[in-house]
Design a protein around this motif. Structure first.
Motif, PDB file in Angstrom:
ATOM      1  N   TYR A   1       9.827  79.535 -58.612  1.00 60.73           N
ATOM      2  CA  TYR A   1      10.510  80.834 -58.645  1.00 60.73           C
ATOM      3  C   TYR A   1      11.261  81.018 -59.964  1.00 60.73           C
ATOM      4  CZ  TYR A   1      14.731  83.654 -57.763  1.00 60.73           C
ATOM      5  OH  TYR A   1      15.781  84.527 -57.862  1.00 60.73           O
ATOM      6  N   SER A   2      11.974  79.985 -60.388  1.00 60.03           N
ATOM      7  CA  SER A   2      12.749  80.051 -61.632  1.00 60.03           C
ATOM      8  C   SER A   2      11.834  80.151 -62.848  1.00 60.03           C
ATOM      9  CB  SER A   2      13.657  78.823 -61.762  1.00 60.03           C
ATOM     10  OG  SER A   2      14.577  78.754 -60.691  1.00 60.03           O
ATOM     11  N   LEU A   3      10.708  79.444 -62.797  1.00 61.99           N
ATOM     12  CA  LEU A   3       9.754  79.476 -63.914  1.00 61.99           C
ATOM     13  C   LEU A   3       9.137  80.863 -64.061  1.00 61.99           C
ATOM     14  CD1 LEU A   3       8.330  77.910 -66.146  1.00 61.99           C
ATOM     15  CD2 LEU A   3       6.596  77.208 -64.484  1.00 61.99           C
ATOM     16  N   LEU A   4       8.764  81.474 -62.931  1.00 57.47           N
ATOM     17  CA  LEU A   4       8.220  82.833 -62.977  1.00 57.47           C
ATOM     18  C   LEU A   4       9.257  83.826 -63.494  1.00 57.47           C
ATOM     19  CD1 LEU A   4       6.124  83.120 -59.689  1.00 57.47           C
ATOM     20  CD2 LEU A   4       5.290  83.542 -62.008  1.00 57.47           C
ATOM     21  N   THR A   5      10.494  83.659 -63.053  1.00 54.03           N
ATOM     22  CA  THR A   5      11.579  84.532 -63.521  1.00 54.03           C
ATOM     23  C   THR A   5      11.758  84.391 -65.029  1.00 54.03           C
ATOM     24  OG1 THR A   5      12.751  84.359 -61.399  1.00 54.03           O
ATOM     25  CG2 THR A   5      14.040  85.060 -63.298  1.00 54.03           C
ATOM     26  N   LEU A   6      11.746  83.163 -65.508  1.00 52.30           N
ATOM     27  CA  LEU A   6      11.876  82.914 -66.945  1.00 52.30           C
ATOM     28  C   LEU A   6      10.706  83.502 -67.713  1.00 52.30           C
ATOM     29  CD1 LEU A   6      13.468  81.483 -69.213  1.00 52.30           C
ATOM     30  CD2 LEU A   6      12.091  79.437 -68.751  1.00 52.30           C
ATOM     31  N   LEU A   7       9.518  83.373 -67.144  1.00 56.02           N
ATOM     32  CA  LEU A   7       8.314  83.870 -67.804  1.00 56.02           C
ATOM     33  C   LEU A   7       8.377  85.389 -68.001  1.00 56.02           C
ATOM     34  CD1 LEU A   7       5.444  83.023 -68.803  1.00 56.02           C
ATOM     35  CD2 LEU A   7       4.620  83.590 -66.510  1.00 56.02           C
ATOM     36  N   PHE A   8       8.747  86.109 -66.958  1.00 56.53           N
ATOM     37  CA  PHE A   8       8.806  87.568 -67.056  1.00 56.53           C
ATOM     38  C   PHE A   8      10.038  88.049 -67.824  1.00 56.53           C
ATOM     39  CE2 PHE A   8       5.795  87.284 -63.469  1.00 56.53           C
ATOM     40  CZ  PHE A   8       4.822  88.154 -63.951  1.00 56.53           C
ATOM     41  N   SER A   9      11.045  87.189 -67.946  1.00 57.38           N
ATOM     42  CA  SER A   9      12.222  87.577 -68.731  1.00 57.38           C
ATOM     43  C   SER A   9      11.895  87.661 -70.221  1.00 57.38           C
ATOM     44  CB  SER A   9      13.374  86.598 -68.501  1.00 57.38           C
ATOM     45  OG  SER A   9      13.078  85.320 -69.054  1.00 57.38           O
ATOM     46  N   VAL A  10      10.795  87.015 -70.635  1.00 57.20           N
ATOM     47  CA  VAL A  10      10.349  87.115 -72.027  1.00 57.20           C
ATOM     48  C   VAL A  10       9.938  88.558 -72.341  1.00 57.20           C
ATOM     49  CG1 VAL A  10       8.628  86.353 -73.714  1.00 57.20           C
ATOM     50  CG2 VAL A  10       9.629  84.700 -72.119  1.00 57.20           C
ATOM     51  N   LEU A  11       9.316  89.233 -71.369  1.00 61.09           N
ATOM     52  CA  LEU A  11       8.959  90.645 -71.538  1.00 61.09           C
ATOM     53  C   LEU A  11      10.204  91.481 -71.826  1.00 61.09           C
ATOM     54  CD1 LEU A  11       6.355  91.487 -68.730  1.00 61.09           C
ATOM     55  CD2 LEU A  11       5.975  91.565 -71.191  1.00 61.09           C
ATOM     56  N   ILE A  12      11.270  91.174 -71.096  1.00 60.58           N
ATOM     57  CA  ILE A  12      12.513  91.924 -71.264  1.00 60.58           C
ATOM     58  C   ILE A  12      13.133  91.641 -72.627  1.00 60.58           C
ATOM     59  CG2 ILE A  12      14.858  92.202 -70.361  1.00 60.58           C
ATOM     60  CD1 ILE A  12      13.678  91.818 -67.582  1.00 60.58           C
ATOM     61  N   LEU A  13      13.001  90.407 -73.100  1.00 59.65           N
ATOM     62  CA  LEU A  13      13.488  90.069 -74.439  1.00 59.65           C
ATOM     63  C   LEU A  13      12.783  90.908 -75.495  1.00 59.65           C
ATOM     64  CD1 LEU A  13      15.106  88.353 -76.426  1.00 59.65           C
ATOM     65  CD2 LEU A  13      13.302  86.612 -76.292  1.00 59.65           C
ATOM     66  N   VAL A  14      11.475  91.066 -75.348  1.00 59.58           N
ATOM     67  CA  VAL A  14      10.707  91.905 -76.284  1.00 59.58           C
ATOM     68  C   VAL A  14      11.228  93.342 -76.241  1.00 59.58           C
ATOM     69  CG1 VAL A  14       8.432  92.865 -76.829  1.00 59.58           C
ATOM     70  CG2 VAL A  14       8.642  90.467 -76.143  1.00 59.58           C
ATOM     71  N   GLY A  15      11.486  93.839 -75.031  1.00 61.92           N
ATOM     72  CA  GLY A  15      12.013  95.187 -74.873  1.00 61.92           C
ATOM     73  C   GLY A  15      13.383  95.353 -75.528  1.00 61.92           C
ATOM     74  N   CYS A  16      14.221  94.340 -75.405  1.00 64.39           N
ATOM     75  CA  CYS A  16      15.557  94.372 -76.027  1.00 64.39           C
ATOM     76  C   CYS A  16      15.445  94.444 -77.555  1.00 64.39           C
ATOM     77  CB  CYS A  16      16.362  93.139 -75.629  1.00 64.39           C
ATOM     78  SG  CYS A  16      16.842  93.085 -73.883  1.00 64.39           S
ATOM     79  N   LEU A  17      14.516  93.700 -78.117  1.00 59.98           N
ATOM     80  CA  LEU A  17      14.308  93.709 -79.568  1.00 59.98           C
ATOM     81  C   LEU A  17      13.818  95.083 -80.033  1.00 59.98           C
ATOM     82  CD1 LEU A  17      12.644  90.190 -79.986  1.00 59.98           C
ATOM     83  CD2 LEU A  17      14.891  90.877 -80.853  1.00 59.98           C
ATOM     84  N   ILE A  18      12.928  95.685 -79.245  1.00 63.15           N
ATOM     85  CA  ILE A  18      12.441  97.034 -79.582  1.00 63.15           C
ATOM     86  C   ILE A  18      13.591  98.033 -79.521  1.00 63.15           C
ATOM     87  CG2 ILE A  18      10.979  98.942 -78.791  1.00 63.15           C
ATOM     88  CD1 ILE A  18       8.938  96.831 -77.909  1.00 63.15           C
ATOM     89  N   GLU A  19      14.427  97.906 -78.490  1.00 60.95           N
ATOM     90  CA  GLU A  19      15.557  98.827 -78.335  1.00 60.95           C
ATOM     91  C   GLU A  19      16.540  98.707 -79.500  1.00 60.95           C
ATOM     92  OE1 GLU A  19      18.817 100.220 -74.976  1.00 60.95           O
ATOM     93  OE2 GLU A  19      17.735  98.330 -74.698  1.00 60.95           O
ATOM     94  N   ALA A  20      16.700  97.487 -80.009  1.00 61.32           N
ATOM     95  CA  ALA A  20      17.674  97.251 -81.082  1.00 61.32           C
ATOM     96  C   ALA A  20      17.156  97.643 -82.455  1.00 61.32           C
ATOM     97  CB  ALA A  20      18.091  95.786 -81.083  1.00 61.32           C
ATOM     98  N   TYR A  21      15.842  97.475 -82.689  1.00 61.33           N
ATOM     99  CA  TYR A  21      15.342  97.639 -84.055  1.00 61.33           C
ATOM    100  C   TYR A  21      14.345  98.788 -84.247  1.00 61.33           C
ATOM    101  CZ  TYR A  21      17.685  93.267 -84.976  1.00 61.33           C
ATOM    102  OH  TYR A  21      18.650  92.293 -85.112  1.00 61.33           O
ATOM    103  N   LEU A  22      13.734  99.264 -83.161  1.00 61.53           N
ATOM    104  CA  LEU A  22      12.789 100.370 -83.292  1.00 61.53           C
ATOM    105  C   LEU A  22      13.375 101.686 -82.779  1.00 61.53           C
ATOM    106  CD1 LEU A  22       9.947 101.294 -84.097  1.00 61.53           C
ATOM    107  CD2 LEU A  22       9.163 100.666 -81.799  1.00 61.53           C
ATOM    108  N   THR A  23      14.017 101.641 -81.623  1.00 64.94           N
ATOM    109  CA  THR A  23      14.585 102.845 -81.032  1.00 64.94           C
ATOM    110  C   THR A  23      15.594 103.543 -81.947  1.00 64.94           C
ATOM    111  OG1 THR A  23      14.231 101.969 -78.802  1.00 64.94           O
ATOM    112  CG2 THR A  23      15.807 103.775 -79.029  1.00 64.94           C
ATOM    113  N   PRO A  24      16.488 102.809 -82.641  1.00 65.29           N
ATOM    114  CA  PRO A  24      17.434 103.490 -83.540  1.00 65.29           C
ATOM    115  C   PRO A  24      16.761 104.318 -84.633  1.00 65.29           C
ATOM    116  CG  PRO A  24      18.190 101.269 -83.117  1.00 65.29           C
ATOM    117  CD  PRO A  24      16.811 101.368 -82.524  1.00 65.29           C
ATOM    118  N   ILE A  25      15.560 103.908 -85.041  1.00 64.60           N
ATOM    119  CA  ILE A  25      14.821 104.690 -86.045  1.00 64.60           C
ATOM    120  C   ILE A  25      14.472 106.058 -85.468  1.00 64.60           C
ATOM    121  CG2 ILE A  25      12.698 104.818 -87.408  1.00 64.60           C
ATOM    122  CD1 ILE A  25      12.701 101.750 -87.484  1.00 64.60           C
ATOM    123  N   PHE A  26      13.973 106.058 -84.224  1.00 67.21           N
ATOM    124  CA  PHE A  26      13.649 107.321 -83.562  1.00 67.21           C
ATOM    125  C   PHE A  26      14.918 108.137 -83.301  1.00 67.21           C
ATOM    126  CE2 PHE A  26       9.983 104.664 -81.957  1.00 67.21           C
ATOM    127  CZ  PHE A  26       9.037 105.286 -82.754  1.00 67.21           C
TER     128      PHE A  26
END
Length: 211
Positions: free
Chosen positions: A177-202
């Protein structure tokens, strides 16, 4: 190893399809409620709620846009939700808290998009597509998957406890359960990076566009 991981994830999705469906429906209910709320709230309350539910606008002040500040706030907001889902499901209260969390996340997205569309029409819709949906292409699947994983784990262990069956595999199940949670949390990390560095441009383009 990659083949085993893919098969493991596929089996998980197959075995928990109903739970994923329920979580997705709850998320979309939250979106609908959030988008409708724009029309019934006073402008002052609308602005306060927008600041509360959207990481980007929490981090934008009079000094301008700070990418590091946006990233930090986005990580705090998203991983706080992940931790709440993970710990509540491990303590078997996930059946109550997980639906509440996913409804709120849907509400936050619906409210943010609804605000821009309601206030700025097509311009707001354009910003929502480019500046809000971009990071949520990763964050939404991640948070839905983590919520479904947590709810599934919580329900499974409640059933075992109710039936008074011996749960000798709890540690193994918890690790999966913890491994799956960690695995999918990587997707959220990618989203956070997009929000911080791509979204402000828009956002800058959007501000110039409506000025």
């Amino acid at each position: 190893m990659p083949h085993k991981l893919k098969r493991w994830i596929f089996n998980h999705f197959r075995d928990n399809f109903i739970i994923y469906f329920i979580i997705t429906v709850l998320f979309f209910i939250g979106i609908v409620v959030g988008s409708i709320s724009i029309k019934v709230l006073e402008p002052e309350k609308t602005n306060k709620i927008l600041l509360f539910v959207n990481s980007l606008f929490k981090s934008v002040d009079s000094t301008g846009i700070n990418n590091i500040s946006i990233l930090r706030q986005s990580l705090i907001d998203n991983y706080k939700a992940i931790f709440a889902i993970w710990i509540s499901s491990a303590l078997f209260v996930g059946v109550i808290l997980v639906p509440i969390i996913i409804l709120f996340r849907g509400f936050a997205l619906g409210f943010s998009v609804g605000f821009f569309v309601y206030e700025y029409g097509f311009k707001g819709f354009l910003f929502s597509v480019l500046g809000i949906f971009s990071q949520n292409l990763f964050i939404v699947p991640g948070i839905i998957s983590i919520s479904a994983i947590g709810l599934s784990f919580s329900i499974k262990n409640i059933k075992k406890k109710k039936n008074r069956s011996r749960n000798n595999t709890f540690i193994s199940d918890f690790m999966d359960y913890s491994l799956l949670t960690l695995l999918f949390s990587v997707l959220i990390l990618v989203g956070c990076l997009i929000e911080a560095y791509l979204t402000p441009i828009f956002l800058k383009f959007f501000i110039n566009y409506i000025s």
